[in-house]
Design a protein around this motif. Sequence first.
Motif, short mmCIF file in Angstrom:
data_model
loop_
_atom_site.label_atom_id
_atom_site.label_comp_id
_atom_site.label_asym_id
_atom_site.label_seq_id
_atom_site.Cartn_x
_atom_site.Cartn_y
_atom_site.Cartn_z
N THR A 240 -20.07 -3.92 12.36
CA THR A 240 -18.69 -3.53 12.13
C THR A 240 -17.80 -4.46 12.93
O THR A 240 -18.16 -4.89 14.03
N ARG B 34 -3.79 4.60 13.26
CA ARG B 34 -5.02 3.83 13.43
C ARG B 34 -4.98 3.07 14.75
O ARG B 34 -3.92 2.85 15.33
N ILE C 95 -6.48 -2.90 14.30
CA ILE C 95 -7.44 -2.93 13.20
C ILE C 95 -6.72 -2.60 11.89
O ILE C 95 -5.89 -1.70 11.84
N ILE D 129 -7.28 -1.43 8.01
CA ILE D 129 -8.26 -0.78 7.13
C ILE D 129 -7.84 -1.07 5.70
O ILE D 129 -6.89 -0.50 5.19
N ASN E 231 -12.97 -2.59 7.66
CA ASN E 231 -12.26 -2.99 8.87
C ASN E 231 -12.01 -4.49 8.87
O ASN E 231 -12.90 -5.28 8.59
N SER F 240 -10.38 -7.44 11.46
CA SER F 240 -9.89 -7.73 12.80
C SER F 240 -8.67 -8.64 12.73
O SER F 240 -8.73 -9.74 12.18
#
Length: 550
Positions: free
Chosen positions: A190, A439, A443, A445, A450, A452
Amino acid sequence: MPFAQDRWTGLSPTAATDVPLSPVSFLRRAARIWPGQVAVIDGERRFTWAEYADRCRRLAGALAALSVEPGDVVAVLAPNVPVILEAHFGVPLAGAVLNPLNTRLDGPGLAFILAHSEAKVLLVHESLAPLAAEALASLDRPPTVLLAGEGPPPAALPGAASYEAALAAAAPAPWRLPGSEWDPIAVNYTSGTTGNPKGVVLHHRGAYLAALANMTVLGLAHESRYLWTLPAFHCNGWSGIWASAAAGTTQVCLLRVDPVAILNRIEKEAITHVCAAPVVLTMMLNVHGGVPERGPDSRRVVIGTGGAAPTSAVLGAAAARGFEVIHMYGMTESYGPTTVCAPQAFWAGLPAAELAAVRARQGVPLVVVEDVTVLDPGSGLPVPANGRTLGEIAFRGNTVMLGYLKNPEATAEALADGWLRTGDLGVLHPDGYVEVKDRAKDIIISGGENISSLEIEEVLSRHAAVLEAAVVAEPHPFWGESPAAFVTLRPEAPAPTERELIAWARDHLAHFKAPRRIVFRELPKTATGKIQKAVLREEARRLAAEQPAA
């Protein structure tokens, strides 16, 4: 502390009572109880539970023939087709650790994961052979490749062996459980809060319990038929492969996500259950023409969804088509779904606005989860259950990861004080339901994945004309969120257009990570020189309202 009474002395677990919990047990049981029932449907192919179990055991035998030993990593790069369903049992049957790869990543991203996990074998579906070749090209010690498909290995993967031939040549491995239920069963990567992804190490015990929890909350049974719409690589398909074996549920494969194909497959295969990110659910509800008509009295289909809470409009549109939506919330570090917005009987009498508000909550723990709460960032104690005090949502229980692979610092930080910190801000309501309010700041979404912001900023900053860049989440009507970049250009360099800089990002990132909007401006900063991302997030919201990104 031991019991004080002497009458309990001498009683302790024995071989008859102390059996490691592992989802491998579910497959053995399903093959025993429903050997002739169809377990997997892949187009015209059908595998019964006996055949499916045999293929999984042969995969374990094939891996042993390739010198895979307990603790070795076996990666799989595949859409929702039999090879990834079989890998979820065949790899742990070999005592190895499964690494499901995100099919949306680019070659360099996959190469990092394969190198970091030290994958010994890579299972690849033929549709992703070019992507696999791109990833393998940069590795000094590439894994052995087994290619699943009907034709010969393509030129892109000249050294690959046939997956089907390997299964045919292998003897079925014996049924085996792990030495300890705490042994790793999977490592899922992740992006977390840094550019390089982190390897989330999951254990057999958690996989067993998470599967039972999801079987329960979705109502899976041996009469159920589950359509694989959710990517099986994502949180191990929310433990859905293991849950389907526990329930004896028939699994229906889907090569690629297409709303028309999904809706047609629901009718053709009499599907009862689907799991999907909110963006896929929206796609399904906005198909007009080319699919069978559904109404509120149509055969009931349960749709599990995660991520952003479905709006009242979405819930209403779903109900009008005979879909029952179950809203869940979690993260890779907790095997996917960890809470569910469990309905209460009295909600039916609430006014529409109040009903929408309570159904938007992330909810209460699944039955196997010990606790979910909201912690004060300063004290680390639960915030008052007043629905107003903000804190960080946290989980604890047997469905929490062992930690991050080769990253003790991040592990200690994520599991501090006996809680898994989610990085999401939320509130705790008086009835015990948690609700996400924001959130984690950096990050994004997008479509359930996810992204970065640091990774995008680093790529943009490599452009010769970019002085500095900051990336935040922008609301997007389709993907939920999309990256928006704010860029300061070097005055001495030729200035790129917005389109040119987006193209640059797409050339250096997986396309879904590239920003959909770029704003050229001086970046707002604090007195100490820190970029004020809160200001940029507010500007991104305003821009999205005025002119949504593509």
